[in-house]
Design a protein around this motif. Structure first.
Motif, mmCIF file in Angstrom:
data_model
loop_
_atom_site.group_PDB
_atom_site.id
_atom_site.type_symbol
_atom_site.label_atom_id
_atom_site.label_comp_id
_atom_site.label_asym_id
_atom_site.label_seq_id
_atom_site.Cartn_x
_atom_site.Cartn_y
_atom_site.Cartn_z
ATOM 1 N N PHE A 143 8.040 -0.103 27.790
ATOM 2 C CA PHE A 143 7.728 -1.489 28.125
ATOM 3 C C PHE A 143 8.990 -2.266 28.504
ATOM 4 O O PHE A 143 9.025 -2.952 29.528
ATOM 5 C CB PHE A 143 7.047 -2.169 26.934
ATOM 6 C CG PHE A 143 6.899 -3.655 27.097
ATOM 7 C CD1 PHE A 143 5.878 -4.188 27.867
ATOM 8 C CD2 PHE A 143 7.783 -4.528 26.487
ATOM 9 C CE1 PHE A 143 5.740 -5.564 28.027
ATOM 10 C CE2 PHE A 143 7.656 -5.898 26.636
ATOM 11 C CZ PHE A 143 6.632 -6.419 27.406
ATOM 12 N N ILE A 144 10.006 -2.170 27.690
ATOM 13 C CA ILE A 144 11.178 -3.025 27.855
ATOM 14 C C ILE A 144 11.995 -2.652 29.088
ATOM 15 O O ILE A 144 12.664 -3.498 29.687
ATOM 16 C CB ILE A 144 12.069 -2.976 26.592
ATOM 17 C CG1 ILE A 144 12.886 -4.264 26.476
ATOM 18 C CG2 ILE A 144 12.977 -1.766 26.590
ATOM 19 C CD1 ILE A 144 12.057 -5.496 26.246
ATOM 20 N N PHE A 145 11.927 -1.382 29.517
ATOM 21 C CA PHE A 145 12.631 -0.966 30.724
ATOM 22 C C PHE A 145 11.750 -1.069 31.971
ATOM 23 O O PHE A 145 12.230 -0.864 33.080
ATOM 24 C CB PHE A 145 13.139 0.475 30.592
ATOM 25 C CG PHE A 145 14.322 0.624 29.674
ATOM 26 C CD1 PHE A 145 15.432 -0.187 29.815
ATOM 27 C CD2 PHE A 145 14.320 1.573 28.659
ATOM 28 C CE1 PHE A 145 16.529 -0.061 28.970
ATOM 29 C CE2 PHE A 145 15.408 1.711 27.807
ATOM 30 C CZ PHE A 145 16.512 0.892 27.964
ATOM 31 N N GLY A 146 10.480 -1.355 31.784
ATOM 32 C CA GLY A 146 9.555 -1.432 32.919
ATOM 33 C C GLY A 146 9.465 -2.843 33.492
ATOM 34 O O GLY A 146 9.984 -3.804 32.928
ATOM 35 N N GLU A 147 8.786 -2.958 34.635
ATOM 36 C CA GLU A 147 8.598 -4.262 35.265
ATOM 37 C C GLU A 147 7.547 -5.058 34.507
ATOM 38 O O GLU A 147 6.524 -4.516 34.076
ATOM 39 C CB GLU A 147 8.176 -4.079 36.725
ATOM 40 C CG GLU A 147 9.251 -3.436 37.590
ATOM 41 C CD GLU A 147 8.826 -3.328 39.032
ATOM 42 O OE1 GLU A 147 7.691 -3.783 39.357
ATOM 43 O OE2 GLU A 147 9.599 -2.803 39.850
ATOM 44 N N GLY A 173 -1.242 -6.840 36.734
ATOM 45 C CA GLY A 173 -0.421 -6.769 35.526
ATOM 46 C C GLY A 173 0.015 -5.350 35.257
ATOM 47 O O GLY A 173 -0.319 -4.425 35.974
ATOM 48 N N THR A 174 0.772 -5.166 34.187
ATOM 49 C CA THR A 174 1.257 -3.867 33.770
ATOM 50 C C THR A 174 0.788 -3.605 32.362
ATOM 51 O O THR A 174 0.941 -4.440 31.490
ATOM 52 C CB THR A 174 2.797 -3.820 33.802
ATOM 53 O OG1 THR A 174 3.227 -4.154 35.106
ATOM 54 C CG2 THR A 174 3.310 -2.439 33.440
ATOM 55 N N THR A 175 0.215 -2.440 32.094
ATOM 56 C CA THR A 175 -0.312 -2.145 30.778
ATOM 57 C C THR A 175 0.794 -1.692 29.845
ATOM 58 O O THR A 175 1.820 -1.186 30.267
ATOM 59 C CB THR A 175 -1.371 -1.031 30.852
ATOM 60 O OG1 THR A 175 -0.714 0.189 31.208
ATOM 61 C CG2 THR A 175 -2.428 -1.346 31.876
ATOM 62 N N LEU A 182 2.210 -12.915 24.615
ATOM 63 C CA LEU A 182 1.679 -12.249 23.428
ATOM 64 C C LEU A 182 1.932 -10.746 23.466
ATOM 65 O O LEU A 182 2.300 -10.136 22.452
ATOM 66 C CB LEU A 182 0.171 -12.520 23.319
ATOM 67 C CG LEU A 182 -0.468 -12.273 21.953
ATOM 68 C CD1 LEU A 182 0.234 -13.077 20.867
ATOM 69 C CD2 LEU A 182 -1.953 -12.620 21.997
ATOM 70 N N GLU A 183 1.750 -10.146 24.629
ATOM 71 C CA GLU A 183 2.015 -8.709 24.750
ATOM 72 C C GLU A 183 3.495 -8.417 24.522
ATOM 73 O O GLU A 183 3.851 -7.442 23.846
ATOM 74 C CB GLU A 183 1.594 -8.192 26.126
ATOM 75 C CG GLU A 183 1.823 -6.694 26.293
ATOM 76 C CD GLU A 183 1.454 -6.206 27.680
ATOM 77 O OE1 GLU A 183 1.650 -5.005 27.938
ATOM 78 O OE2 GLU A 183 0.983 -7.018 28.500
ATOM 79 N N ASN A 184 4.374 -9.255 25.065
ATOM 80 C CA ASN A 184 5.812 -9.065 24.845
ATOM 81 C C ASN A 184 6.140 -9.078 23.359
ATOM 82 O O ASN A 184 6.889 -8.222 22.859
ATOM 83 C CB ASN A 184 6.609 -10.160 25.554
ATOM 84 C CG ASN A 184 6.358 -10.203 27.046
ATOM 85 O OD1 ASN A 184 5.232 -10.365 27.493
ATOM 86 N ND2 ASN A 184 7.424 -10.076 27.840
#
Length: 380
Positions: free
Chosen positions: A145-149, A233-235, A315-317
């Motif tokens: 997640f943290i390295f993705g867009e 969005g990105t899952t 919230l996802e972050n």
């Protein structure tokens, strides 16, 4: 809406309390004590796994209604009987070199986790294996997640900088491998080989399940909806694609479901271990954690159906940062005793902080908040 979403949680709670009362009477625990322990364990599970519900929702919203029902039916059977009852028995059997029947006998006898030879003690001895596998699986999820867009950057400068680093090939695997080597060779030297092998298994499991999900995430296995009612969005699983615009079915949904179950397993480790600080009775533990797991699943569906993730952009972050913190805590717990309340509070702190940030963002950008609420209100 609440009754519809949580009705099975209420049913499972009632059945769990009845079963606890019957077991408490037959096992000479006492009805009141058995019921009280189940309620305490349920609250423990919910508090430790709320961030799990948020992350699960980011994946579940991409699945069809059929697979959402599977998640609440077959999934809860796996969660309760598989992860909260069968898995600890299998783990103790493998790590202690005992037959399953002998482990079940030890489990039914209970015993103090501090006393060698008891079920609780043997499960505690297996903690390095559990913590390393679960810690590395969750760390891979966080790094992906943290390295993705990302559509929204909660911790702006940090997340944008790491997103740039993520353009390097295999950076998640490189970072995870480096962390595992450091933990195994410098921090957890007493269990170095076990930690290394279990951690590698956690990394490989994540890559395998996530990779299979991407492999079968093709047009033939996706139900398309009206793009006018959805947003991109990105899952959290790392599969880029439309959020709500397409719902996975067939093989794609199956592997997303499998991914959810492995994720739930990783989240359940700290709850199972922490439960022994409350009681050493495996039946009471399975009932209490099982009831809590049912509420987490209902919360997941509630978040999806209410469109909460779209309404609160950070919230996802916050949930993924909570997962990163949990991964670190699991790895540290190989050698350091960390109270479960600390784990739960840290995860809750990230969720609350990201929720507050989301509310502030919506107030500062009312036009965007209105659009997201419109999308969330659409049927389907």
């Amino acid at each position: 809406m609440i009754l519809k979403t949580y009705r099975w949680s209420f049913v499972v709670t009632a059945l769990g309390l009845v079963l606890a009362a019957w077991y408490g009477l037959s096992a000479h625990l006492g009805i009141g004590q058995a019921i009280a322990l189940v309620l305490i364990l349920s609250i423990l599970e919910i508090s430790l796994s709320f961030d799990n519900a948020v992350v699960n929702a980011t994946i579940l919203e991409r699945m069809s209604d059929f697979w959402r029902k599977i998640f609440l039916s077959v999934g809860i059977i796996i969660a309760v009987f598989g992860m909260r009852l069968v898995f600890p028995i299998v783990l103790v059997s493998v790590t202690a070199g005992l037959g399953p029947i002998e482990v079940i006998r030890l489990a039914l006898e209970g015993g103090d986790p501090e006393t060698p030879g008891t079920y609780g003690y043997e499960l505690h001895e297996a903690h390095p294996t559990i913590a390393s596998f679960g810690g590395m699986f969750l760390l891979m999820l966080f790094l992906n997640f943290i390295f993705g867009e990302k559509e929204h950057h909660w911790l702006g400068p940090i997340e944008r900088a790491l997103e740039k680093v993520g353009k390097l090939d295999y950076v998640q695997v490189i970072v995870a491998g480096a962390v595992l080597l450091v933990v195994a060779e410098t921090f957890a030297t007493e269990h170095g080989r076990t930690v290394l092998a279990s951690g590698l298994a956690g990394i490989v499991t994540y890559l395998l399940v996530n990779g299979l999900g991407e492999l079968f995430n093709v047009e033939d296995h996706v139900e398309h909806e009206d793009p006018a009612t959805t947003s991109a969005g990105t899952t959290a699983s790392g599969v880029n694609g439309p959020s709500g615009a397409a719902r996975a079915t067939g093989k794609a949904a199956f592997f997303l479901f499998l991914y959810l179950e492995v994720l739930d397993a990783s989240f359940s480790f700290d709850g199972v271990i922490g439960a022994f600080a409350i009681t050493s009775d495996p039946v009471i533990i399975a009932i209490g954690l099982g009831v809590g797991a049912m509420y987490i699943r209902s919360m997941t569906v509630h978040l999806v159906e209410e469109g909460t993730l779209a309404q609160y952009p950070y919230l996802e972050n916050g949930a993924l940062w909570a997962i990163g913190a949990l991964a670190v805590i699991l790895l540290l717990s190989i050698e350091v005793e960390i109270p479960e309340v600390v784990t739960g509070l840290i995860g809750l702190a990230f969720i609350v902080a990201s929720l507050i940030s989301s509310i502030r963002y919506n107030r500062a950008h009312p036009e965007e908040a209105h659009v997201e609420q419109h999308h969330a209100a659409q049927p389907g």
